[in-house]
Design an enzyme around this catalytic site. Structure first.
Site, PDB file in Angstrom:
ATOM      1  N   ASP A   1     -15.981 -16.699  37.092  1.00  0.00           N
ATOM      2  CA  ASP A   1     -15.392 -17.917  36.522  1.00  0.00           C
ATOM      3  C   ASP A   1     -13.947 -18.152  36.964  1.00  0.00           C
ATOM      4  OD1 ASP A   1     -17.795 -18.187  35.141  1.00  0.00           O
ATOM      5  OD2 ASP A   1     -17.052 -17.005  33.447  1.00  0.00           O
TER       6      ASP A   1
ATOM      7  N   ARG B   1     -14.619 -16.883  26.396  1.00  0.00           N
ATOM      8  CA  ARG B   1     -14.262 -15.836  27.356  1.00  0.00           C
ATOM      9  C   ARG B   1     -13.140 -14.976  26.783  1.00  0.00           C
ATOM     10  NH1 ARG B   1     -14.128 -20.301  32.064  1.00  0.00           N
ATOM     11  NH2 ARG B   1     -16.349 -20.365  32.536  1.00  0.00           N
TER      12      ARG B   1
ATOM     13  N   ARG C   1     -20.291 -19.001  25.779  1.00  0.00           N
ATOM     14  CA  ARG C   1     -19.599 -17.947  25.025  1.00  0.00           C
ATOM     15  C   ARG C   1     -18.088 -18.034  25.260  1.00  0.00           C
ATOM     16  NH1 ARG C   1     -22.633 -12.654  27.252  1.00  0.00           N
ATOM     17  NH2 ARG C   1     -22.640 -13.919  29.141  1.00  0.00           N
TER      18      ARG C   1
ATOM     19  N   LYS D   1     -14.390 -20.708  41.528  1.00  0.00           N
ATOM     20  CA  LYS D   1     -14.974 -20.698  42.886  1.00  0.00           C
ATOM     21  C   LYS D   1     -15.571 -22.058  43.223  1.00  0.00           C
ATOM     22  CE  LYS D   1     -17.614 -17.255  41.603  1.00  0.00           C
ATOM     23  NZ  LYS D   1     -17.027 -16.916  40.286  1.00  0.00           N
TER      24      LYS D   1
ATOM     25  N   GLY E   1     -22.231 -20.199  36.850  1.00  0.00           N
ATOM     26  CA  GLY E   1     -21.969 -21.565  36.402  1.00  0.00           C
ATOM     27  C   GLY E   1     -20.708 -22.021  37.113  1.00  0.00           C
ATOM     28  N   HIS E   2     -20.866 -22.921  38.073  1.00  0.00           N
ATOM     29  CA  HIS E   2     -19.727 -23.357  38.890  1.00  0.00           C
ATOM     30  C   HIS E   2     -19.402 -24.808  38.552  1.00  0.00           C
ATOM     31  CE1 HIS E   2     -20.934 -20.096  42.040  1.00  0.00           C
ATOM     32  NE2 HIS E   2     -20.582 -19.597  40.884  1.00  0.00           N
TER      33      HIS E   2
ATOM     34  N   GLN F   1     -20.659 -14.920  40.868  1.00  0.00           N
ATOM     35  CA  GLN F   1     -20.147 -13.740  40.174  1.00  0.00           C
ATOM     36  C   GLN F   1     -18.832 -13.266  40.816  1.00  0.00           C
ATOM     37  OE1 GLN F   1     -23.889 -13.691  40.740  1.00  0.00           O
ATOM     38  NE2 GLN F   1     -23.636 -14.855  38.889  1.00  0.00           N
TER      39      GLN F   1
ATOM     40  N   ASP G   1      -1.408 -23.831  35.776  1.00  0.00           N
ATOM     41  CA  ASP G   1      -1.044 -24.826  34.757  1.00  0.00           C
ATOM     42  C   ASP G   1      -1.296 -24.317  33.339  1.00  0.00           C
ATOM     43  OD1 ASP G   1      -3.733 -25.062  35.926  1.00  0.00           O
ATOM     44  OD2 ASP G   1      -4.085 -26.572  34.385  1.00  0.00           O
TER      45      ASP G   1
HETATM   46  P1  GDP Z   1     -16.622 -20.430  38.839  1.00  0.00           P
HETATM   47  O1  GDP Z   1     -17.779 -19.799  38.152  1.00  0.00           O
HETATM   48  O2  GDP Z   1     -15.787 -19.423  39.560  1.00  0.00           O
HETATM   49  O3  GDP Z   1     -17.001 -21.584  39.724  1.00  0.00           O
HETATM   50  O4  GDP Z   1     -15.690 -21.018  37.687  1.00  0.00           O
HETATM   51  P2  GDP Z   1     -16.159 -21.839  36.366  1.00  0.00           P
HETATM   52  O5  GDP Z   1     -16.508 -23.203  36.771  1.00  0.00           O
HETATM   53  O6  GDP Z   1     -17.163 -21.063  35.588  1.00  0.00           O
HETATM   54  O7  GDP Z   1     -14.832 -21.790  35.508  1.00  0.00           O
HETATM   55  C1  GDP Z   1     -13.624 -22.260  35.997  1.00  0.00           C
HETATM   56  C2  GDP Z   1     -13.099 -23.350  35.048  1.00  0.00           C
HETATM   57  O8  GDP Z   1     -11.745 -23.588  35.351  1.00  0.00           O
HETATM   58  C3  GDP Z   1     -13.802 -24.675  35.235  1.00  0.00           C
HETATM   59  O9  GDP Z   1     -13.832 -25.327  34.000  1.00  0.00           O
HETATM   60  C4  GDP Z   1     -12.898 -25.409  36.217  1.00  0.00           C
HETATM   61  O10 GDP Z   1     -13.005 -26.828  36.114  1.00  0.00           O
HETATM   62  C5  GDP Z   1     -11.553 -24.939  35.764  1.00  0.00           C
HETATM   63  N1  GDP Z   1     -10.493 -24.874  36.789  1.00  0.00           N
HETATM   64  C6  GDP Z   1     -10.576 -24.470  38.089  1.00  0.00           C
HETATM   65  N2  GDP Z   1      -9.352 -24.443  38.640  1.00  0.00           N
HETATM   66  C7  GDP Z   1      -8.474 -24.841  37.688  1.00  0.00           C
HETATM   67  C8  GDP Z   1      -7.057 -24.961  37.649  1.00  0.00           C
HETATM   68  O11 GDP Z   1      -6.327 -24.704  38.606  1.00  0.00           O
HETATM   69  N3  GDP Z   1      -6.525 -25.375  36.448  1.00  0.00           N
HETATM   70  C9  GDP Z   1      -7.291 -25.654  35.358  1.00  0.00           C
HETATM   71  N4  GDP Z   1      -6.681 -26.035  34.237  1.00  0.00           N
HETATM   72  N5  GDP Z   1      -8.617 -25.514  35.370  1.00  0.00           N
HETATM   73  C10 GDP Z   1      -9.199 -25.108  36.511  1.00  0.00           C
HETATM   74  P1  IMO Z   2     -19.920 -17.162  38.042  1.00  0.00           P
HETATM   75  O1  IMO Z   2     -20.579 -17.323  39.382  1.00  0.00           O
HETATM   76  C1  IMO Z   2     -18.966 -14.622  34.614  1.00  0.00           C
HETATM   77  C2  IMO Z   2     -21.788 -11.424  33.657  1.00  0.00           C
HETATM   78  C3  IMO Z   2     -22.483 -11.575  32.308  1.00  0.00           C
HETATM   79  C4  IMO Z   2     -22.644 -10.100  31.938  1.00  0.00           C
HETATM   80  C5  IMO Z   2     -22.982  -9.469  33.289  1.00  0.00           C
HETATM   81  C6  IMO Z   2     -24.475  -9.261  33.533  1.00  0.00           C
HETATM   82  O2  IMO Z   2     -19.979 -18.378  37.189  1.00  0.00           O
HETATM   83  O3  IMO Z   2     -18.554 -16.586  38.186  1.00  0.00           O
HETATM   84  P2  IMO Z   2     -26.439 -10.938  34.151  1.00  0.00           P
HETATM   85  O4  IMO Z   2     -27.005 -12.099  33.401  1.00  0.00           O
HETATM   86  O5  IMO Z   2     -25.914 -11.274  35.514  1.00  0.00           O
HETATM   87  O6  IMO Z   2     -27.357  -9.750  34.189  1.00  0.00           O
HETATM   88  O7  IMO Z   2     -25.171 -10.464  33.262  1.00  0.00           O
HETATM   89  O8  IMO Z   2     -22.454 -10.326  34.284  1.00  0.00           O
HETATM   90  N1  IMO Z   2     -21.907 -12.583  34.575  1.00  0.00           N
HETATM   91  C7  IMO Z   2     -20.936 -13.486  34.755  1.00  0.00           C
HETATM   92  N2  IMO Z   2     -19.730 -13.604  34.174  1.00  0.00           N
HETATM   93  N3  IMO Z   2     -19.331 -15.475  35.600  1.00  0.00           N
HETATM   94  C8  IMO Z   2     -20.518 -15.340  36.209  1.00  0.00           C
HETATM   95  O9  IMO Z   2     -20.869 -16.099  37.292  1.00  0.00           O
HETATM   96  C9  IMO Z   2     -21.402 -14.339  35.779  1.00  0.00           C
HETATM   97  N4  IMO Z   2     -22.637 -13.943  36.150  1.00  0.00           N
HETATM   98  C10 IMO Z   2     -22.926 -12.863  35.411  1.00  0.00           C
HETATM   99  O10 IMO Z   2     -21.661 -12.252  31.382  1.00  0.00           O
HETATM  100  O11 IMO Z   2     -21.415  -9.571  31.516  1.00  0.00           O
HETATM  101 MG    MG Z   3     -18.642 -19.632  36.258  1.00  0.00          MG
END
Ligand code: GDP
Ligand code: IMO
Ligand code: MG
Length: 429
Positions: free
Chosen positions: A13, A307, A305, A16, A40-41, A226, A335
Site C-alpha cells: 500500500d 492500517r 481494515r 504503487k 488493492g491499487h 504486495q 503531504d
Molecule cells: P498500492 O497498493 O501500493 O497501490 O497503494 P494503495 O492504493 O493500497 O494505497 C495508497 C493510498 O495512498 C491510495 O489511497 C492512494 O490514492 C494514496 N496516495 C498515493 N500517493 C499519495 C500521496 O503522495 N499523498 C497522498 N495523500 N495520498 C497518496
Molecule cells: P498491495 O499490492 C498490504 C498482507 C495481508 C496479510 C498478509 C497475507 O495493495 O500493496 P494474503 O491474503 O496475501 O495471504 O495475506 O499479506 N497483504 C497486503 N498488505 N497490501 C497488499 O497488497 C497486501 N497483500 C497482502 O494483509 O498481512
Molecule cells: Mg494496496
C-alpha cells in the site's frame, strides 16, 4: 528498449498504483507478475477513483497493453467484475491479456484460507491476518502441482475432470478437518465453466508477448503487488503473503530473464504502514499514529481494515534496496506528515545488550529483541499538495527528504505530495 520494475519497499500500500499509472503514460506495456486480488491499487484521476485488484494499473491508457503473468493467481469472478466495472466507466479492457499458465482461485481456496485463519487464532491466539481471498491455499496447490490453471478453465472437459479430482480432496479437508459442510462441486463447475467462456478471449502467452514487446523496443513496466516485507522468503515470515513480490520474482512471474531489466524503482511511504498481523518495530500507538491514519486515509483498499501506522524505518528501506537492487525510490505521502512538529526516523535497531544493527534481522525471534534507534527531525507545515518542483517545498520538508535519501542509500527520484496523477515531484537521479 527499456524495462522498469516497480516494487513495494515496506508492507504494501505504498502507492504503487499511482506510480504505475503515472509511468504508464510513458510506456506501452504494463505487466503484473505476482499475487492476486489480495492487492488493492488506487489510481486517482481528478474526481475519479479506480481501485484495481488484478488488472494492471496501466489500464486507464487505452493504448497500453496490460498483461497478467503466470505468477499471478486469478480469481475469475473478481477479474470479470473488475473488467465489467471498468467497461461500465468507459475504460476498455480489450488490451488485457492473461497468461494461460496462471493458477485459478476456487471457492475451496477461499474457504480454507478463512477456516485455517480461524483455526490458527483458536489454537495460538493469533493468525496471519490474511485478506481471506484464497491466495495462500491457491499457491499451496500450485507448489503441490494440483492447481487448476487458466488453460484448464477454458477447456470444459479438462475443467470438469480437475474440479472433481481436486474438489473431492478439498471437501475431505473441509468436512473432516474443519467440520464444515462440503462445497457443491456441480455448482462450482457450472459457475466456472461460464467464467472460462467469458475469459477465453483474454488468454495468451504473456512470456512471449512481453519478450516481443521488449525486443521491438517498447517501454515496458513490471507492476509489483504486495511488497518486500511480505515476500515469502525475505519478509517477516510467517506474517507474509505466499509469493515473491520482490524484483527477482517479476522475471519468474512473467517468464523473462533478469538481463532485460534496466531499472528497479522502489515505492515507499514517507512513514510506514501495515495491515494484518506481525512485527512492526516503529509502530505508533499514540495520537501521532492516529493523526497519520486519519490524515493519510490509511484504511485497506482491499479489506477496509484500518492500517497500523508508524515512523519511517530506514533499516527496512536498506533491506529493500539490497533485496530488489533498487536503482531509485519513489516516496509518497509527504503531504500527510505536514503539521507534525517533530518527525522521527529509525536509523538502526538496537539489541538488548546495546549492539546496534544496520541490517534487517533474519528471523522474527531476532527482530523481537530489537528496538528502533530514532533520529529526530524538525517537522514541516503548510499545504505541499500543489508543489511542482523540489525548490517549492518548505525547507524543513526538503531536509527530511534529503536525510531519508542518505539513510536509505538510494536516490529519491519521485516525491509524492498527493494521491493525484499530477501530484508528484520528479528529480533527476
Ligand atoms: P498500492 O497498493 O501500493 O497501490 O497503494 P494503495 O492504493 O493500497 O494505497 C495508497 C493510498 O495512498 C491510495 O489511497 C492512494 O490514492 C494514496 N496516495 C498515493 N500517493 C499519495 C500521496 O503522495 N499523498 C497522498 N495523500 N495520498 C497518496
Ligand atoms: P498491495 O499490492 C498490504 C498482507 C495481508 C496479510 C498478509 C497475507 O495493495 O500493496 P494474503 O491474503 O496475501 O495471504 O495475506 O499479506 N497483504 C497486503 N498488505 N497490501 C497488499 O497488497 C497486501 N497483500 C497482502 O494483509 O498481512
Ligand atoms: Mg494496496
Amino acid at each position: 528498449m527499456s524495462v522498469s520494475v516497480i516494487v513495494g519497499c515496506q508492507w504494501g500500500d505504498e502507492g504503487k498504483g499511482k506510480i504505475i499509472d503515472i509511468m504508464a503514460s510513458r510506456a506501452q506495456v504494463v505487466v503484473r507478475s505476482s499475487g492476486g486480488n489480495n492487492a488493492g491499487h488506487t489510481v486517482v484521476h481528478g474526481n475519479e477513483v479506480y481501485k484495481l485488484h488484478l488488472i494492471p494499473s496501466g489500464i486507464l491508457y487505452k493504448d497500453s497493453l496490460c498483461l497478467i503473468g503466470s505468477g499471478v493467481v486469478v480469481d475469475p469472478k473478481v477479474i470479470i467484475e473488475e473488467i465489467d466495472n471498468l467497461e461500465s466507466r468507459n475504460v476498455s479492457c480489450d488490451n488485457l491479456r492473461i497468461d494461460a499458465r496462471a493458477d485459478i482461485i476456487f471457492p475451496w481456496h477461499i474457504a480454507i484460507d478463512k477456516l485455517s485463519e480461524i483455526a490458527k487464532a483458536k489454537k495460538t491466539g493469533t493468525n496471519i491476518g490474511t485478506t481471506g481471498r484464497g491466495i495462500g491455499p491457491c499457491y499451496v496447490d500450485k507448489a503441490d502441482r494440483i492447481g487448476i490453471r487458466l488453460y484448464d478453465l477454458i477447456h470444459p472437459e479438462i475443467l470438469k475432470t480437475k474440479i472433481y479430482e481436486t474438489g473431492e480432496l478439498k471437501n475431505e479437508i473441509i468436512t473432516k478437518i474443519y467440520d464444515e459442510e462440503p462445497l457443491d462441486l456441480d455448482a462450482i463447475y457450472a459457475e466456472y465453466k461460464l467464467y472460462g467462456e467469458k475469459l477465453k478471449k483474454y488468454v495468451d502467452d504473456v512470456s512471449v508477448l512481453t519478450y516481443n514487446a521488449i525486443k521491438s523496443g517498447k517501454q515496458v513496466l513490471f507492476e509489483g503487488a504486495q511488497a518486500t516485507l511480505l515476500d515469502i522468503d525475505f519478509g517477516t515470515y510467517p506474517y507474509v503473503t505466499s509469493s515473491h513480490p520482490i524484483a527477482g520474482g517479476a522475471c519468474v512471474g512473467i517468464g523473462v530473464g533478469p538481463k532485460v531489466i534496466d531499472e528497479v524503482i522502489g515505492v515507499a511511504k514517507a512513514y510506514t504502514t501495515r495491515v494484518g498481523n506481525g512485527p512492526f518495530p516503529t509502530e505508533l500507538f499514540d495520537k501521532t499514529g492516529d493523526y497519520i491514519r486519519d490524515k493519510g486515509g490509511e484504511f485497506g483498499t482491499t479489506t477496509g481494515r484500518p492500517r497500523r501506522t508508524g515512523w519511517f524505518d530506514a533499516v527496512i528501506m536498506r533491506h529493500a534496496v539490497r533485496i530488489n537492487g533498487l536503482t531509485s525510490l519513489a516516496i509518497n505521502k509527504f503531504d500527510t506528515l505536514s503539521g507534525l512538529p517533530k518527525l522521527k526516523v529509525c536509523t538502526k535497531y538496537q539489541l538488548e545488550d546495546g549492539t546496534e544493527l544496520e541490517d534487517f534481522p533474519v528471523t522474527l525471534e531476532e527482530l523481537a529483541k530489537c528496538s528502533p534507534i530514532y533520529e529526530e527531525i524538525e517537522g514541516f507545515d503548510g499545504d505541499i499538495s500543489s508543489c511542482k518542483n523540489f525548490d517549492e517545498l518548505p525547507s524543513k520538508c526538503k531536509a527530511y527528504i534529503n536525510r531519508l535519501e542518505q539513510l536509505c542509500g538510494c536516490p529519491i527520484s519521485i516525491i509524492g505530495v498527493g494521491p493525484g496523477r499530477d501530484q508528484i515531484i520528479e528529480r533527476k537521479v
